[in-house]
Design a protein around this motif. Structure first.
Motif, PDB file in Angstrom:
ATOM      1  N   ARG A 116       0.809  -1.212   0.000  1.00 36.42           N
ATOM      2  CA  ARG A 116       0.000   0.000   0.000  1.00 36.42           C
ATOM      3  C   ARG A 116       0.849   1.272   0.000  1.00 36.42           C
ATOM      4  NH1 ARG A 116      -2.751  -3.165   4.043  1.00 36.42           N
ATOM      5  NH2 ARG A 116      -4.687  -4.057   3.241  1.00 36.42           N
ATOM      6  N   ASP A 117       2.152   1.128   0.107  1.00 36.91           N
ATOM      7  CA  ASP A 117       3.023   2.295   0.114  1.00 36.91           C
ATOM      8  C   ASP A 117       3.092   2.922  -1.279  1.00 36.91           C
ATOM      9  OD1 ASP A 117       3.721   2.125   2.824  1.00 36.91           O
ATOM     10  OD2 ASP A 117       5.189   0.565   2.391  1.00 36.91           O
ATOM     11  N   ARG A 118       3.433   4.197  -1.304  1.00 37.54           N
ATOM     12  CA  ARG A 118       3.496   4.904  -2.572  1.00 37.54           C
ATOM     13  C   ARG A 118       4.650   4.348  -3.413  1.00 37.54           C
ATOM     14  NH1 ARG A 118       3.591  11.337  -2.464  1.00 37.54           N
ATOM     15  NH2 ARG A 118       1.449  10.870  -1.782  1.00 37.54           N
ATOM     16  N   PRO A 119       4.376   4.004  -4.671  1.00 39.34           N
ATOM     17  CA  PRO A 119       5.454   3.487  -5.532  1.00 39.34           C
ATOM     18  C   PRO A 119       6.499   4.565  -5.823  1.00 39.34           C
ATOM     19  CG  PRO A 119       3.274   2.981  -6.425  1.00 39.34           C
ATOM     20  CD  PRO A 119       3.066   3.975  -5.334  1.00 39.34           C
ATOM     21  N   GLN A 120       7.720   4.127  -6.032  1.00 40.22           N
ATOM     22  CA  GLN A 120       8.767   5.042  -6.458  1.00 40.22           C
ATOM     23  C   GLN A 120       9.501   4.450  -7.653  1.00 40.22           C
ATOM     24  OE1 GLN A 120      12.214   5.207  -3.678  1.00 40.22           O
ATOM     25  NE2 GLN A 120      11.005   3.868  -2.372  1.00 40.22           N
ATOM     26  N   ILE A 121      10.025   5.331  -8.486  1.00 39.73           N
ATOM     27  CA  ILE A 121      10.753   4.909  -9.671  1.00 39.73           C
ATOM     28  C   ILE A 121      12.246   4.876  -9.343  1.00 39.73           C
ATOM     29  CG2 ILE A 121      11.271   5.382 -12.087  1.00 39.73           C
ATOM     30  CD1 ILE A 121       8.366   4.571 -11.497  1.00 39.73           C
ATOM     31  N   CYS A 122      12.871   3.728  -9.604  1.00 39.99           N
ATOM     32  CA  CYS A 122      14.294   3.540  -9.323  1.00 39.99           C
ATOM     33  C   CYS A 122      15.037   3.260 -10.632  1.00 39.99           C
ATOM     34  CB  CYS A 122      14.497   2.366  -8.367  1.00 39.99           C
ATOM     35  SG  CYS A 122      13.693   2.559  -6.769  1.00 39.99           S
ATOM     36  N   TYR A 123      16.290   3.666 -10.652  1.00 41.33           N
ATOM     37  CA  TYR A 123      17.124   3.409 -11.826  1.00 41.33           C
ATOM     38  C   TYR A 123      17.912   2.123 -11.627  1.00 41.33           C
ATOM     39  CZ  TYR A 123      16.129   7.966 -13.833  1.00 41.33           C
ATOM     40  OH  TYR A 123      15.486   9.038 -14.402  1.00 41.33           O
ATOM     41  N   ALA A 124      17.877   1.267 -12.644  1.00 40.90           N
ATOM     42  CA  ALA A 124      18.680   0.052 -12.630  1.00 40.90           C
ATOM     43  C   ALA A 124      20.117   0.379 -13.031  1.00 40.90           C
ATOM     44  CB  ALA A 124      18.087  -0.982 -13.590  1.00 40.90           C
ATOM     45  N   LYS A 125      21.056  -0.405 -12.496  1.00 35.99           N
ATOM     46  CA  LYS A 125      22.476  -0.184 -12.786  1.00 35.99           C
ATOM     47  C   LYS A 125      23.130  -1.501 -13.218  1.00 35.99           C
ATOM     48  CE  LYS A 125      22.651   3.383  -9.178  1.00 35.99           C
ATOM     49  NZ  LYS A 125      23.264   3.774  -7.886  1.00 35.99           N
ATOM     50  N   PRO A 126      22.740  -2.017 -14.377  1.00 39.81           N
ATOM     51  CA  PRO A 126      23.286  -3.316 -14.802  1.00 39.81           C
ATOM     52  C   PRO A 126      24.787  -3.296 -15.052  1.00 39.81           C
ATOM     53  CG  PRO A 126      21.960  -2.317 -16.541  1.00 39.81           C
ATOM     54  CD  PRO A 126      21.737  -1.506 -15.325  1.00 39.81           C
TER      55      PRO A 126
END
Length: 282
Positions: A170-180
């Protein structure tokens, strides 16, 4: 997008489940309930040498003992090698896989650092082999594994992101950057086992319509590679949630290899499912 959220718990049958597995399973089923979705069980048994039928049965027994159930049939990755080969062939056709003949000793000797798991970071030694060299070594039957050409792959993508929620659904989604890039040229395909954890999990999550992936924080970095593979293979990217890890008295995470007490041991010692749920906060 499926009409109902789908989550999954995907243990490997190479040992008995312990409290850490119980926490992850209960977290996943709780998250599914919060989303009015369903939780699948998947058996990740691509390591044929270490996976045993008795461990698979023990997984079923332990999870049922905890009061969990799941839709049938249960997918077993050992039955899906053809799907993983198809995905690897697609990457190969894109010019993104190359054969690597380096031994572990050679990889360690030329490593450029360490990946997020602490393993030596591959220096790309075989990336520049000529076609003639590759043909000769394959004809000689040299041990081979196929790696993702990360530089070529990243040239196709641009910035890669994924959606993260937590610690509850139920928490607010956040956008994260992947670092492959911190993983280097990972192995995706082997001659004896025609897949890898990274490849098989991405293919199966998409095939099963998984919308939310719940994992321990020790698996958070693996999302870098999974998001990259999802982009390259044209697969949807689930929402991710990473839960805490259970630690032993020595401050290290519970694990099969360290002999952490199994759920069967605890059951035989008189512990009840209610005891386990209470101890783990469920």
């Amino acid at each position: 997008m499926p009409s109902q959220p789908i989550l999954r718990f995907a243990p490997s049958p190479n040992g008995m489940l312990h409290l850490g597995h119980a926490y992850s399973a209960l977290f996943t089923w709780q998250a599914a309930a919060q989303l009015d979705g369903s939780a699948l069980l998947r058996i990740e048994d691509i390591d044929l040498a270490r996976s045993k039928p008795e461990f698979t049965q023990a997984i079923f027994d332990d999870l049922h003992w905890l009061g969990l159930d799941w839709p049938e049939p249960v997918w077993r990755q050992s039955e899906r090698f053809a799907a993983y080969v198809e995905a690897a062939d697609k990457l190969r056709a894109m010019g993104l896989l190359y054969p690597c003949f380096c031994s572990r000793t050679e990889i360690a000797a030329h490593a450029t650092g360490a990946d997020p798991d602490g393993a030596p970071l591959y220096a790309g030694t075989c990336r520049h082999l000529s076609d003639a060299d590759i043909s000769t070594r394959l004809e000689h039957g040299d041990p081979v594994q196929y790696r993702l050409d990360l530089q070529r792959a990243l040239a196709l993508t641009g910035p890669l992101t994924f959606t993260l929620v937590g610690p509850t659904m139920r928490d607010r989604p956040q956008i994260c950057y992947a670092k492959p890039e911190r993983w280097g040229d990972v192995v995706l395909h082997r001659k004896d086992t025609p897949t890898s954890y990274h490849l098989s999990v991405v293919v199966d999550d998409a095939a099963q319509g998984v919308t939310h992936v719940t994992r321990g924080r020790d698996m958070e970095a693996a999302t870098d590679i999974h998001v990259l593979l999802q982009f390259l293979l044209g697969l949807p990217s689930p929402i991710y949630a990473f839960h805490r890890l259970l630690l032993g008295d020595d401050g290290k995470k519970l694990s099969k290899s360290r002999g952490s007490p199994s759920l069967r041991d605890l059951r035989e010692a008189g512990r009840t499912p209610e005891d386990i749920r209470h101890q783990l906060g469920f």
